[in-house]
Every structure is written in structure tokens, then in C-alpha cells.
Design an enzyme around this catalytic site. Structure first.
Site, PDB file in Angstrom:
ATOM      1  N   SER A 142       4.842  61.416  46.294  1.00  0.00           N
ATOM      2  CA  SER A 142       4.512  61.653  47.732  1.00  0.00           C
ATOM      3  C   SER A 142       4.033  60.569  48.227  1.00  0.00           C
ATOM      4  O   SER A 142       3.585  59.745  47.685  1.00  0.00           O
ATOM      5  CB  SER A 142       3.515  62.804  47.759  1.00  0.00           C
ATOM      6  N   TYR A 161      -5.712  65.662  46.273  1.00  0.00           N
ATOM      7  CA  TYR A 161      -4.306  65.719  46.286  1.00  0.00           C
ATOM      8  C   TYR A 161      -3.714  64.136  46.304  1.00  0.00           C
ATOM      9  O   TYR A 161      -2.736  63.940  45.550  1.00  0.00           O
ATOM     10  CB  TYR A 161      -3.813  66.287  47.693  1.00  0.00           C
TER      11      TYR A 161
END
Length: 250
Positions: free
Chosen positions: A138, A151
């Protein structure tokens, strides 16, 4: 003989779109996920294009991962392509008030789950002297942002794992590709915000976000590249997105 790809998190989002993209090139697919009904529906949709089989397991359960992949019939065991897509974000809180259960869920799926599946698949690739691993990271793995600390850390781990896998496995003829999407409109935000549809929807307001199909096209480009070409790392952003949390909205 067709190549075989195993895709985790294939029941929705980027995983589902990747299955559809690869099927159009005649790649046989092992569709993995937790929602068997969705996997079967996808399998039926892909039937005109390629062969499919289904494995239902949670990537965070090491024994379940090993059992499922070891249970594949002989004609499905020579996996050429592994797409480590399964994973999610849970919660959006400052570190001092974050829920450890959310941290566990992210680290167990995004990091440990990726490792468990890779461990189950790569020995066969090494034995055959070829293969391709695609890890879905990501933009959050490259840029840490407030309220997303764990995260971001989990996706930074994916970045490091991709680099390390490439160092370890290139000598065995195995390619490793790291894909880092920006803002993609999938179930991602709905899960992060615990089903709050209004809050999740605001993430994508005022600009055109990426679609799962956009990321799937990039994955297909990487795995269909000539044998002498490795796409090592690819970051894909929406045209209105300049950085992880810098989005120009109308």
C-alpha cells in the site's frame, strides 16, 4: 500447459478483479478466501475463460493455510504465480487509544498471513526453478500517516518482505513484485470503519478513486511480462492523489 495462479482474498475487491484479469489470459486459478459462496459465484463467472478451484481458509490460521494448500490435487500443485492479496485495515485511532484486537487482526492477516501462504507455496517454486510472487502492499507502506500507525507498519513490513524475498528467491528463478495501491474504492474503508457506510463513503468523496480493476491490470502486466523482465515495485495512485493523505477534492 496453462500457468496456475493462487490468489488470496479472491472473494472481493482487488483479489476478485485480479482473478478476472488473469483468467482472460488463460491462467488457471486457485481462488482462496473465507467466503465460500462468493468464491463459488466467481468460479462460475470465470468458467468460460479458464479452469478454477476453490480453497476456503483464513490466512491468519497457519495450520489451515498449510492444510488447504497441501490438500490440492496433483494437477493444481505446480503453482506458478502467488498473489498475496488478503489483508485489511481495522480501526483509525491514535496509538494511545487503539484497540489491540485491531492491531492483532492487521498483523495476523497483513504480515503473518502473507508469510504463511508464501511458506506453503515457495518450496515448490524453488524445486521447479521458476515462479512469481506478487505482494499487495500500500502507499501506507511507504508513507506513515496519523491514526494509521499499525496499519502503516503492517504494510511497511510487506515492503520489507517483498525486498527480502527478492534477495532470497531471485537465485531460484522466482520473480517478486511489490504492488502499492493508493486510494482504491473497495470494501477497505467499510471494514476499517466497522461497517459505518457514511464514514467510509466520505473517504472517496470529491475525486475519482482507483478501482480494483486498475490494480488488477497492473498485476496482470507484471505477471505477463517477458521472462527476462521483473517489475520489482509499482505504486499506483488516483490522479487526484499526490501522497497517502494528500488528495485534491472538488
Amino acid at each position: 500447459m496453462s500457468r496456475i495462479a493462487l490468489i488470496t482474498g479472491a472473494s472481493s475487491g482487488i483479489g476478485k478483479a485480479t482473478a478476472m484479469a488473469l483468467s482472460k489470459s488463460g491462467i488457471d486459478l486457485i481462488l482462496c478466501g473465507r467466503r465460500e459462496d462468493r468464491l463459488r459465484e466467481l468460479s462460475e463467472t470465470l468458467a468460460p475463460y479458464t479452469r478454477t478451484t476453490i480453497l476456503t481458509f483464513d490466512v491468519s490460521d497457519r495450520k489451515a493455510v498449510t492444510h488447504a494448500i497441501d490438500s490440492l490435487p496433483a494437477e493444481w500443485q505446480a503453482i506458478d504465480i502467488l498473489v498475496n492479496n488478503a489483508g485489511n485495515a481495522h480501526g483509525f485511532d491514535s496509538i494511545e487509544v487503539g484497540d489491540p484486537a485491531d492491531w492483532d487482526a492487521m498483523l495476523d492477516s497483513n504480515v503473518k498471513g502473507l508469510l504463511y501462504v508464501t511458506k506453503a507455496v515457495t518450496p515448490g517454486m524453488v524445486l521447479r526453478g521458476k515462479g512469481h510472487i506478487v505482494n499487495i502492499s500500500s502507499i501506507a507502506g511507504k508513507e506513515t500517516y496519523a491514526n494509521g500507525t499499525v496499519y502503516c507498519a503492517s504494510k511497511a513490513a510487506v515492503e520489507a518482505l517483498s525486498e527480502g524475498m527478492r534477495l532470497d528467491l531471485t537465485k531460484h528463478g522466482i520473480k517478486v513484485t511489490n504492488i502499492a495501491p493508493g486510494a482504491v474504492e473497495t470494501e477497505f474503508s467499510l471494514i476499517r470503519f466497522k461497517g459505518d457506510e457514511a464514514r467510509a463513503g466520505k473517504v472517496y468523496e470529491g475525486f475519482v478513486p482507483l478501482r480494483a480493476e486498475d490494480i488488477a491490470d497492473c498485476i496482470a502486466y507484471a505477471v505477463l511480462a517477458p521472462a527476462h523482465v521483473t517489475i520489482s515495485d509499482m505504486t499506483i495512485l488516483a490522479s487526484a492523489q499526490a501522497a497517502a493523505t494528500t488528495v485534491y477534492r472538488k
